[in-house]
Structure formats: structure tokens, C-alpha cells
Design a protein around this motif. Structure first.
Motif, PDB file in Angstrom:
ATOM      1  N   LEU A  52      41.896  36.452  31.227  1.00  0.00           N
ATOM      2  CA  LEU A  52      43.269  36.857  30.954  1.00  0.00           C
ATOM      3  C   LEU A  52      43.613  38.155  31.663  1.00  0.00           C
ATOM      4  O   LEU A  52      44.717  38.312  32.216  1.00  0.00           O
ATOM      5  CB  LEU A  52      43.479  36.998  29.444  1.00  0.00           C
ATOM      6  N   PHE A  53      42.689  39.098  31.655  1.00  0.00           N
ATOM      7  CA  PHE A  53      42.923  40.355  32.359  1.00  0.00           C
ATOM      8  C   PHE A  53      43.206  40.113  33.841  1.00  0.00           C
ATOM      9  O   PHE A  53      44.144  40.674  34.420  1.00  0.00           O
ATOM     10  CB  PHE A  53      41.716  41.281  32.210  1.00  0.00           C
ATOM     11  N   LEU A  54      42.392  39.275  34.459  1.00  0.00           N
ATOM     12  CA  LEU A  54      42.509  39.046  35.888  1.00  0.00           C
ATOM     13  C   LEU A  54      43.805  38.319  36.243  1.00  0.00           C
ATOM     14  O   LEU A  54      44.430  38.600  37.259  1.00  0.00           O
ATOM     15  CB  LEU A  54      41.303  38.240  36.381  1.00  0.00           C
ATOM     16  N   LEU A  55      44.191  37.376  35.416  1.00  0.00           N
ATOM     17  CA  LEU A  55      45.408  36.619  35.693  1.00  0.00           C
ATOM     18  C   LEU A  55      46.656  37.475  35.544  1.00  0.00           C
ATOM     19  O   LEU A  55      47.649  37.271  36.256  1.00  0.00           O
ATOM     20  CB  LEU A  55      45.495  35.408  34.755  1.00  0.00           C
ATOM     21  N   LYS A  56      46.640  38.417  34.640  1.00  0.00           N
ATOM     22  CA  LYS A  56      47.820  39.234  34.372  1.00  0.00           C
ATOM     23  C   LYS A  56      47.836  40.546  35.140  1.00  0.00           C
ATOM     24  O   LYS A  56      48.905  41.089  35.411  1.00  0.00           O
ATOM     25  CB  LYS A  56      47.908  39.536  32.873  1.00  0.00           C
ATOM     26  N   MET A  57      46.667  41.072  35.490  1.00  0.00           N
ATOM     27  CA  MET A  57      46.601  42.421  36.041  1.00  0.00           C
ATOM     28  C   MET A  57      45.940  42.499  37.408  1.00  0.00           C
ATOM     29  O   MET A  57      45.756  43.591  37.941  1.00  0.00           O
ATOM     30  CB  MET A  57      45.847  43.337  35.068  1.00  0.00           C
TER      31      MET A  57
END
Length: 605
Positions: free
Chosen positions: A440-445
Motif C-alpha cells: 500500500l505504501f508503494l502504490l500510494k507514495m
């Protein structure tokens, strides 16, 4: 008329969908779609309109355009490739259970074999005062003649033991018992671990060279064969010296299995799915912690455990007929016929038709990207050009920091006491959500900020433990909590870091780059066992060191370019131009289509 204009006109005449995609990108002001074969003239859009234009690198990602960025084919292969992590993780942590400390004492002479252990210790062993209590020292006995009936008169003179007996009821025979790794030989257990980690450090670099030269699949499966053979031979090693050598080679081969599988996994997908696939590849790692604890609980004895974690790898041989070679690696070498066979199978599984004339487009891309007179890539290509050199050196700092903090915390958590099997399970449980949240971190940030923040977060958590007075039992839970937060945070860093690293290196040196990054990581691993010797100065020094490297490593991430939502570079030239995210690269300038073009074929010459 320019060649690029002619190419675009020809594509528009033969593929109406491509032409419509160009018009739609310019009118609707949306993100570029992946199934296009030409660039959008973004400069023709008024300045007050915000448009995300496509680069030529995105256009030329033919593989993702042909079979999709992620589908059933990629999902199956990601799952199968992730299974190779399981035996490798088992081998890394096997020594934890194979060298568990058990009760031992100096061996009794044959004539006193009828004495119980307590009776033998009482008459022969010296004592040490620990915490105000006397305990037998298993390394020394009184210097008397035990072959006679008179056992008194030692005059407080002792001698070192040369043979020992062990209590094998709890853990079975360990390597400590087999080769008497106790007393003045106790440090040899750390040497055994260091030999494995030294193999990891060297193997990461060597496997990258082999994989870039002979391919991901052959390197992966060949390394698996060697891993099984070495691990089985090690189980029957009669000498400790041979055990050390075999364990070093086992570390060398195990890292080759992990990195070859990871790079192959990353090169099968495209777009944002590189993030999902790359991180999902690591899910079996924490699960392996949990499973090896269960295996070691039921299978006691170092030899039996060694075979129990090795023989299941034979099942992975069946994947030779399932796993493909990396189509991106084949395309970088100009082997387009083999690429077409793989893409046809992928398109069939994904239920997706291949674009017309795909084989011709692949050959054109290969000729343009890699001139035939260009020499093969080598280790020096990581340092020859300024941007790739900077990325390589910064990544080495980051890998060193992540591995030092990650394994430093794992070792520290092992000192909290309790059951070793339960602690190992809990360690794996903590890491599962950390890996999941990383997606989730990678997809959003993107990549930079998640890696920066999680690595710095682990450093801050380590620093917070310094505020707790050492030895305060009432606040021990606070120290453990901060340490667990640090491990959770650095576990996320450990999941993000390989994805980011693979995206920063171009295809022709990707495995070499990932492998070379493992060298400083291996050095960090070899330093971890000795890091805790600093606690002799002050109990808080080791955690302070971990905190400092967490902060330094996190800040170093900001020196790297963002790679999210960008196709992976294929050539050294594209890799060198990757940091120019806000500038037009020279290759792009040469290929850029005139802004006054249209889909009917009237382009400015």
C-alpha cells in the motif's frame, strides 16, 4: 520528413486503436494508457492545462503492452517463484536451532561411569559465583588423578577439560555437541554463521554476473541443484572444517537462488504491478520463520533438521517446465524469436490477443536500443557513468543500513528470554503485516518516501530505547515495544528496498546491480554478531549504533530518483537518464515527434 514522423504515420495507418489513443491522450488530459505504440505530443497542450504525457520508454515497453502489465500468467509465476524463498530462509536460520545451548559437563573417566551427573559434578567441577550464586564451571575440573579412589587434595588447582558430555534430551544432538563447540571453542558457532554470511556477500555479486550472462532461469535452477547437493553433503560432514566450507558455499548458492528468482519475477510484470509482485515475492520469508520453528520443534537433532529443510526443495525441480526465461533479458540480447514464444503463451493464459507485427516491432526496438558494436555489460558499468555510479554507491549505504538494523534487531529480540520456538514464530508474525502494508505504501507514495520514512522510523525507534534505564525490569516491556516497532518498520524497508533497487538498474546490469548491493549487506550481516560486544562499554551502545544507521540510511534514500510508474530501463543509456525525471532525455529529444503532427499523416519534417 523525419524518420520518426514516418514511423508514427505508418503505425496510425495500420493500427486505428493506436491513433485513437494518441487523440484521446491529448484531448482528455489523462494518464497515458499502456497499449499505445507512439508518443503523445504533450507540448501542443496549453500551459495552463496539466497533462501527464508519456515518454518513449513507456511506449516501447512492448512486453507489457502485448500481454498486459499483470494477469493470470504473471500471478501464477509470481507465486511459484516466491516458493524459492522458503528453503533459502530455512538455511539462513537453521543454525539457530542446530546450535541451541544445552547442558554439558566435563566427560567422566570410564572408571567413574556409575556416578550420576550431579555426583560427578560435585566431586570434580570447579564453581563460579554468578549473581551471588555458585554454579559449576563446565570448562574446568580439579586437577587430580580420577583413576584412583583418592579424589581429594586438589589444592585448588584446576585444569581445562578436553572432552565433554551433553544433555541431548531437549534438542537432540546439536553441532555444539558433535564438535564440542563449548568453552574456548564456543566462538566457532559464530564462525559457522559468518561463513554462511560471507558466502552470501560474495554470492550476491557472482550470481549477478552469471545470471546476466546465462539468463535468470538457468541460474535459478542450476543454483537450486547445487543448494540441495551442498546441504545434503553438509548433513553427513564428519569434520567441522568441512562443515564450515560447505556452509560458506551454501550461503553463496542460496543468495543466487533468491536474487535470480526475484529479478525474474520483476521482469515478468510492468507498471504499478512491479510493486505488488516484487513485494509479494517476499511473503514466504516471514512464513518461513514460522514453519522452520515448527519443523525444528518436531525434528530434533541438527542432522535430521538439515535433511528436513533440504529434501522438500526437490519438488521445485518440476518448475523447470513451467517457468519461462525473462523476456526482457532475452529482448535485451536481441533474441526476439524466443521472446515471441513466451509472449504467445502469456497471451494465451491471459486471454489477450497479441498486437499485429509484434515480432517486427521487437526487432526494431532491439536494433535501436542496443547497437551491435556495444560491448557486454560488466561490473565496471555500475561505476562508469555519473548517475548510475551515484545510484550504486547510495544503494550500497542503504543495503548496509537495512541489513544491519534488521538483523541487529532480530538478534536483540532473541535476548528477551522465553521459548526460542515461540519467539521465532512471533518474529515472523510481526513481519507479515509489515510486508503487506509495504504494498500500500508503494502504490500510494512511490518508492523513495516509503523507504526513507520506514528506515528512519526504525532508527528513531532504536533511539527511543536509549531513554529506558538499563536493568529496569518494570520498564522492560517499553523497551521491547520500541524494539518491535523498529523491527516492524525495518521489515517494511526490507520489502521495499529490493523493488526500488531492481527498478534503478537497467536490464543489462540489473541482476549484477542487485547482486553487488548484496555485498555491503553481507558485510553488515557479518558484523551483527559482534555488534553486541559493544554492550561491554554500555548496554545501550548497540541500539544507539542501530539507530544511527537507520537515520543515515533513511536520509540517503533521498539522493535517489523516484522510479514509481516508470518502465524499467533496458539499456545503460536509459539507466543513466533515469534520474532526469523532470528533464527531457537526449534519447527522447532524438525520437520526439513533432508537435504539429496528426493521425492522418501530416507531420512537420
Amino acid at each position: 520528413m523525419s524518420d520518426s514522423s514516418s514511423n508514427v504515420r505508418r503505425k496510425c495507418n495500420t493500427n486505428t486503436q493506436v491513433c485513437l489513443a494518441v487523440i484521446r491522450d491529448n484531448i482528455l488530459d489523462k494518464q497515458a494508457i499502456s497499449m499505445s505504440d507512439t508518443t503523445s505530443p504533450g507540448d501542443a497542450v496549453p500551459k495552463h492545462v496539466s497533462v501527464k504525457t508519456r515518454t518513449d520508454e513507456e511506449v516501447e515497453d512492448r512486453i507489457s503492452q502485448a500481454v498486459g502489465e499483470f494477469g493470470r500468467w504473471q500471478l501464477q509465476l509470481t507465486f511459484l517463484l516466491s516458493l524459492f524463498n522458503i528453503p533459502c530462509t530455512w538455511h539462513i536460520f537453521a543454525l539457530t536451532f542446530q546450535s541451541l545451548p544445552s547442558d554439558f559437563w566435563c566427560a567422566k573417566p570410564p572408571n567413574l561411569g556409575n556416578l550420576s551427573v550431579d555426583e560427578w559434578r560435585n566431586i570434580s567441577h570447579t564453581t563460579d559465583a554468578k549473581d551471588g550464586k555458585g554454579s559449576y564451571n563446565p570448562c574446568y575440573i580439579w586437577d587430580v588423578d580420577y583413576s584412583t579412589a583418592a579424589l581429594s587434595g586438589h589444592n585448588n588447582v584446576s585444569r581445562a577439560c578436553t572432552q565433554w558430555q551433553f544433555d541431548s534430551t531437549e534438542f537432540g544432538e546439536t553441532i555444539t555437541e558433535k564438535w564440542h563447540l563449548v568453552c574456548d571453542r564456543a566462538q566457532l558457532v559464530n564462525v559457522a554463521e559468518m561463513m554462511f554470511l560471507a558466502g552470501v556477500a560474495v554470492g550476491g555479486l557472482a550470481s549477478g554476473m552469471v545470471s546476466d550472462r546465462f539468463g535468470r532461469k538457468r541460474t535459478l535452477m542450476g543454483s537450486l541443484v547445487l543448494q540441495i547437493c551442498l546441504a545434503v553433503i553438509m548433513a553427513f560432514s564428519p569434520w567441522f572444517e568441512l562443515y564450515l566450507i560447505l556452509r560458506c558455499f551454501l550461503g553463496f548458492i542460496s543468495v543466487s537462488v533468491v536474487f535470480s528468482g526475484f529479478v525474474l519475477c520483476m521482469e515478468l510484470v510492468g507498471g504499478k504491478w512491479r510493486t505488488v509482485s516484487g513485494v509479494s515475492y517476499l511473503f514466504p520469508v516471514p512464513l518461513s520463520y514460522i514453519t522452520i520453528a515448527g519443523i525444528a520443534y518436531f525434528v530434533r537433532g541438527w542432522k535430521e533438521l538439515q535433511l528436513a529443510i533440504t529434501l522438500p526443495s526437490v519438488l521445485l525441480f518440476g518448475l523447470w517446465w513451467v517457468l519461462p526465461e525473462s523476456p526482457r533479458w532475452l529482448l535485451a540480447l536481441g533474441r526476439t524469436d524466443e521472446v515471441m514464444v513466451i509472449l504467445q503463451e502469456a497471451a494465451r493464459i491471459n486471454n489477450r490477443p497479441l498486437p499485429p507485427n509484434l515480432d517486427k516491432l521487437l526487432r526494431q526496438d532491439t536494433l535501436r536500443k542496443e547497437p551491435t558494436d556495444q560491448p557486454k555489460a560488466g561490473i565496471m558499468d555500475l561505476f562508469r557513468t555519473p548517475n548510475i555510479r551515484k545510484n550504486s554507491l547510495v544503494l550500497y549505504i542503504i543495503w548496509f543500513s537495512v541489513y544491519l538494523v534488521y538483523y541487529g534487531l532480530v538478534l536483540n529480540l532473541g535476548n528477551i528470554g522465553g521459548d526460542i520456538y515461540l519467539n521465532t514464530v512471533l518474529s515472523g508474525i510481526v513481519e507479515v503485516p509489515a510486508v503487506a502494508i509495504s504494498i500500500l505504501f508503494l502504490l500510494k507514495m512511490g518508492r523513495r518516501w516509503p523507504l526513507c520514512l520506514t528506515l528512519m522510523g526504525s532508527g528513531v525507534a532504536c533511539f527511543l530505547t536509549l531513554a529506558i534505564p538499563p536493568g529496569d525490569k518494570s520498564l522492560q516491556w517499553v523497551t521491547i515495544t520500541f524494539a518491535m516497532v523498529g523491527k516492524f518498520s525495518v521489515s517494511s524497508s526490507n520489502a521495499v528496498m529490493p523493488v526500488f533497487t531492481a527498478e534503478l538498474f537497467p536490464t543489462v546490469v540489473r541482476n549484477l546491480g542487485v547482486g553487488s548491493s548484496n555485498v555491503p549487506a553481507g558485510i553488515a550481516l557479518m558484523l551483527v554478531p559482534y555488534l553486541w560486544n559493544l554492550s561491554g562499554m554500555d548496554e545501550r551502545v548497540p541500539m544507539g549504533v542501530l539507530g544511527a544507521f537507520g537515520i543515515v540510511g533513511g536520509l540517503s534514500v533521498l539522493l535517489l530518483p523516484e522510479t514509481g510508474d516508470r518502465p524499467m530501463a533496458a539499456t545503460l543509456q536509459e539507466g543513466e537518464e533515469l534520474p532526469r525525471s523532470k528533464r527531457t532525455s537526449s534519447a527522447e529529444k532524438q525520437r520526439k515527434i513533432g508537435n504539429d503532427g496528426n493521425c492522418n499523416g501530416s507531420f512537420a519534417s
